[in-house]
Motif scaffolding. Structure first.
Motif, PDB file in Angstrom:
ATOM      1  N   THR A 116     -10.016  15.137  10.187  1.00 30.79           N
ATOM      2  CA  THR A 116      -9.346  15.503  11.451  1.00 30.79           C
ATOM      3  C   THR A 116      -8.028  14.565  11.875  1.00 30.79           C
ATOM      4  OG1 THR A 116     -10.651  13.867  12.783  1.00 30.79           O
ATOM      5  CG2 THR A 116     -11.489  15.852  12.701  1.00 30.79           C
ATOM      6  N   ALA A 117      -7.787  13.433  11.342  1.00 30.76           N
ATOM      7  CA  ALA A 117      -6.767  12.601  11.437  1.00 30.76           C
ATOM      8  C   ALA A 117      -6.860  11.367  10.666  1.00 30.76           C
ATOM      9  CB  ALA A 117      -6.746  12.035  13.178  1.00 30.76           C
ATOM     10  N   GLY A 118      -5.632  10.531  10.426  1.00 26.04           N
ATOM     11  CA  GLY A 118      -5.762   9.690   9.451  1.00 26.04           C
ATOM     12  C   GLY A 118      -6.261   8.339   9.935  1.00 26.04           C
ATOM     13  N   THR A 119      -6.914   7.603   8.794  1.00 27.10           N
ATOM     14  CA  THR A 119      -7.720   6.522   9.112  1.00 27.10           C
ATOM     15  C   THR A 119      -7.091   5.027   8.903  1.00 27.10           C
ATOM     16  OG1 THR A 119      -8.809   6.557   6.821  1.00 27.10           O
ATOM     17  CG2 THR A 119      -9.702   7.945   8.692  1.00 27.10           C
TER      18      THR A 119
ATOM     19  N   ALA B 177       5.100  17.067   9.166  1.00 24.99           N
ATOM     20  CA  ALA B 177       5.097  16.171  10.301  1.00 24.99           C
ATOM     21  C   ALA B 177       4.266  14.925   9.969  1.00 24.99           C
ATOM     22  CB  ALA B 177       4.675  16.981  11.663  1.00 24.99           C
ATOM     23  N   ALA B 178       4.883  13.807  10.309  1.00 26.92           N
ATOM     24  CA  ALA B 178       4.094  12.641  10.359  1.00 26.92           C
ATOM     25  C   ALA B 178       2.659  12.747  11.479  1.00 26.92           C
ATOM     26  CB  ALA B 178       4.749  11.433  10.873  1.00 26.92           C
ATOM     27  N   GLY B 179       1.812  11.905  10.924  1.00 26.38           N
ATOM     28  CA  GLY B 179       0.374  12.125  11.661  1.00 26.38           C
ATOM     29  C   GLY B 179      -0.639  13.324  11.384  1.00 26.38           C
ATOM     30  N   SER B 180      -0.003  14.191  10.156  1.00 25.30           N
ATOM     31  CA  SER B 180      -0.910  15.117   9.485  1.00 25.30           C
ATOM     32  C   SER B 180      -2.179  14.618   9.323  1.00 25.30           C
ATOM     33  CB  SER B 180      -0.334  15.686   8.498  1.00 25.30           C
ATOM     34  OG  SER B 180      -1.222  16.444   7.801  1.00 25.30           O
TER      35      SER B 180
ATOM     36  N   VAL C 181       0.929  -1.036   0.052  1.00 27.40           N
ATOM     37  CA  VAL C 181      -0.254   0.030  -0.063  1.00 27.40           C
ATOM     38  C   VAL C 181       0.927   1.244  -0.097  1.00 27.40           C
ATOM     39  CG1 VAL C 181      -1.896   1.259   1.213  1.00 27.40           C
ATOM     40  CG2 VAL C 181      -1.800  -1.161   1.125  1.00 27.40           C
ATOM     41  N   PRO C 182       0.914   2.141  -1.110  1.00 31.09           N
ATOM     42  CA  PRO C 182       1.887   3.010  -1.222  1.00 31.09           C
ATOM     43  C   PRO C 182       1.676   4.316  -0.089  1.00 31.09           C
ATOM     44  CG  PRO C 182       0.854   2.531  -3.489  1.00 31.09           C
ATOM     45  CD  PRO C 182       0.279   1.690  -2.234  1.00 31.09           C
ATOM     46  N   ARG C 183       2.388   4.813   0.467  1.00 29.07           N
ATOM     47  CA  ARG C 183       2.419   5.904   1.278  1.00 29.07           C
ATOM     48  C   ARG C 183       3.258   6.967   0.953  1.00 29.07           C
ATOM     49  NH1 ARG C 183      -2.225   5.447   4.254  1.00 29.07           N
ATOM     50  NH2 ARG C 183      -2.513   3.367   5.096  1.00 29.07           N
ATOM     51  N   GLU C 184       2.584   8.146   1.006  1.00 24.32           N
ATOM     52  CA  GLU C 184       3.300   9.393   0.559  1.00 24.32           C
ATOM     53  C   GLU C 184       4.627   9.622   1.584  1.00 24.32           C
ATOM     54  OE1 GLU C 184      -0.519  11.112   2.202  1.00 24.32           O
ATOM     55  OE2 GLU C 184       0.214   9.061   1.752  1.00 24.32           O
ATOM     56  N   PRO C 185       5.561   9.906   0.780  1.00 17.97           N
ATOM     57  CA  PRO C 185       6.678  10.385   1.732  1.00 17.97           C
ATOM     58  C   PRO C 185       6.349  11.454   2.480  1.00 17.97           C
ATOM     59  CG  PRO C 185       7.522   9.941  -0.660  1.00 17.97           C
ATOM     60  CD  PRO C 185       5.871   9.980  -0.603  1.00 17.97           C
ATOM     61  N   ILE C 186       6.709  11.532   3.702  1.00 19.04           N
ATOM     62  CA  ILE C 186       6.569  12.764   4.539  1.00 19.04           C
ATOM     63  C   ILE C 186       7.710  12.993   5.499  1.00 19.04           C
ATOM     64  CG2 ILE C 186       4.996  11.601   6.085  1.00 19.04           C
ATOM     65  CD1 ILE C 186       3.626  14.172   6.480  1.00 19.04           C
ATOM     66  N   GLY C 187       8.160  14.067   5.888  1.00 18.91           N
ATOM     67  CA  GLY C 187       9.315  14.264   6.751  1.00 18.91           C
ATOM     68  C   GLY C 187      10.519  14.025   6.215  1.00 18.91           C
TER      69      GLY C 187
END
Length: 426
Positions: free
Chosen positions: A367-370, A334-337, A261-267
């Motif tokens: 409001t937050a990631g799911t 920041a992670a958790g955006s 499952v691709p995740r966007e690069p962050i941080g």
């Protein structure tokens, strides 16, 4: 065996020369192979968007760029500006320069493929939705493309080979790393050949029709044709067979390749050689003028298929400085955006078919990631929807329908549904 799927044989994909008549004004789409830009390119795009459009630059799910509300009289000036900046290297092939690449990779094959594609006159007839992909081996872009190159290891201790995938399927076709570009071009020719063969077969099977008749292949007043490999009857297997024959390669056994499952690069992201990359989310994929100005001073900017950006090859100190600057400009580092995995189509007022202002409503409800990507759409067409598992929030005219295509992600669907309901009540 897959079944054919057809569309009207009028490729209406917007480009930099042929604008799309959106509800908020003409829309221009700029192809950016591999999402690779320079800071100088960003400056030109900001200036063009400010002069001819609404001042913003949108990111698409193929890491291309869009300028909205472009005045009709500005089309020639916009094209000239893009061409002068090197963002429109081929007027004949501008709609088909669709090349996805792993955003954290630095594969020079992106430029080689782009140049070779533009030099092949026949491939200018590819549909504007046909997608190439150069995957670094992470599997983050290979499975959604029509033809893709994915490095794989044959056996431990043996050199790596590259699998050529067709609509995400492995047909056992392997090539050496230096043969990737010819293989992908051969696959594109094979698609055109198979599409032509299936159209001829369909016409010949119609009583009283001739392949050269003016209405050959016409259904309901519109000529019908496949635009992507998966829309052909048994498309992946047939196109793979034609490609292997053209290359003189005998395919081996197909492998079951993992589909992460691709995740966007962050941080801050460590890279080889002590270098660091900075990944930032662009809320709902829309860069404002102030954010574009900040990015202008970057040496290179990579747009991701998840509507974010990556700055690669930085020293640790430079990466920290960039992270602070991007955060101050309103990008998410920041992670958790709350914006992680959240995307949306244009919605109202940009799209006349949209039943809601999905961007406004997404902002209110997110409001937050799911745990799964969430994509908001203004109608049943679902423009820009992710290829993999995700939650779809679809406007119905009287509210939103929340579901997960394929039936997975029950917990995420329940959570998103509750957030949407709470936002509507508020």
């Amino acid at each position: 065996m897959s079944q054919p799927s057809t569309r009207a044989d009028v490729d209406a994909c917007p480009g930099a020369l042929r604008l799309h008549a959106a509800a908020d004004g003409p829309l221009a789409r700029v192809r950016v192979p591999g999402g690779r830009l320079t800071g100088a390119h960003v400056r030109v795009l900001r200036e063009l968007a400010g002069r001819w459009g609404d001042g913003h630059v949108e990111l698409t799910s193929r890491a291309n760029l869009q300028l909205r509300a472009v005045r009709d009289a500005a089309a020639a000036g916009l094209a000239a500006g893009l061409e002068a900046a090197g963002l429109l290297p081929s007027r004949t092939h501008e709609l088909v320069r669709n090349i996805a690449a792993s955003p954290l990779g630095g594969d020079p094959a992106v430029d080689r493929l782009d140049r070779a594609l533009c030099a092949d006159s026949r491939l200018a007839s590819l549909p504007g939705r046909f997608l190439f992909a150069l995957d670094s081996g992470l599997g983050d872009v290979a499975f959604s493309a029509d033809v893709a190159a994915l490095p794989v290891h044959t056996h431990e201790g043996h050199p790596a080979a590259v699998a050529i995938l067709f609509a995400g399927a492995d047909a056992g076709l392997r090539v050496a790393p230096d043969a990737v570009v010819p293989a992908l071009l051969a696959a594109a020719h094979a698609f055109l050949d198979e599409r032509a063969a299936q159209r001829t077969t369909a016409v010949e099977a119609t009583p009283g029709s001739r392949a050269d008749a003016p209405d050959a292949g016409v259904a309901d007043g519109r000529r019908q044709v496949a635009w992507r490999v998966r829309e052909l009857a048994d498309g992946p297997a047939r196109v793979a067979a034609r490609t292997a024959a053209a290359l003189g390669v005998r395919p081996g056994p197909a492998a079951v390749l993992p589909r992460p499952v691709p995740r966007e690069p962050i941080g801050l992201i460590e890279q080889p050689g002590g270098r660091v990359a900075v990944g930032a989310l662009v809320p709902l994929g829309r860069l404002r003028p102030v954010q574009l100005r900040v990015l202008e001073s970057a040496a290179t900017v990579t747009v991701t298929p998840w509507r974010g950006i990556v700055l690669r090859g930085l020293t640790p100190e430079a990466a920290r400085n960039w992270a602070a600057a991007l955060t101050e400009a309103g990008l998410e580092v920041a992670a958790g955006s709350r914006w992680a995995g959240v995307t949306a189509c244009a919605g109202r007022p940009g799209c006349a078919k949209s039943l809601a202002d999905v961007r406004h409503d997404a902002d209110a409800a997110t409001t937050a990631g799911t745990g799964l990507p969430v994509h908001w759409v203004g109608c049943a067409r679902g423009c820009g929807s992710p290829a993999g598992p995700h939650v779809r929030v679809e406007a119905t005219g009287s509210g939103y329908r929340v579901r997960s295509p394929g039936g997975s992600g029950f917990a995420a669907v329940t959570e998103v549904g509750a957030l949407v309901s709470a936002a509507r009540k508020g």
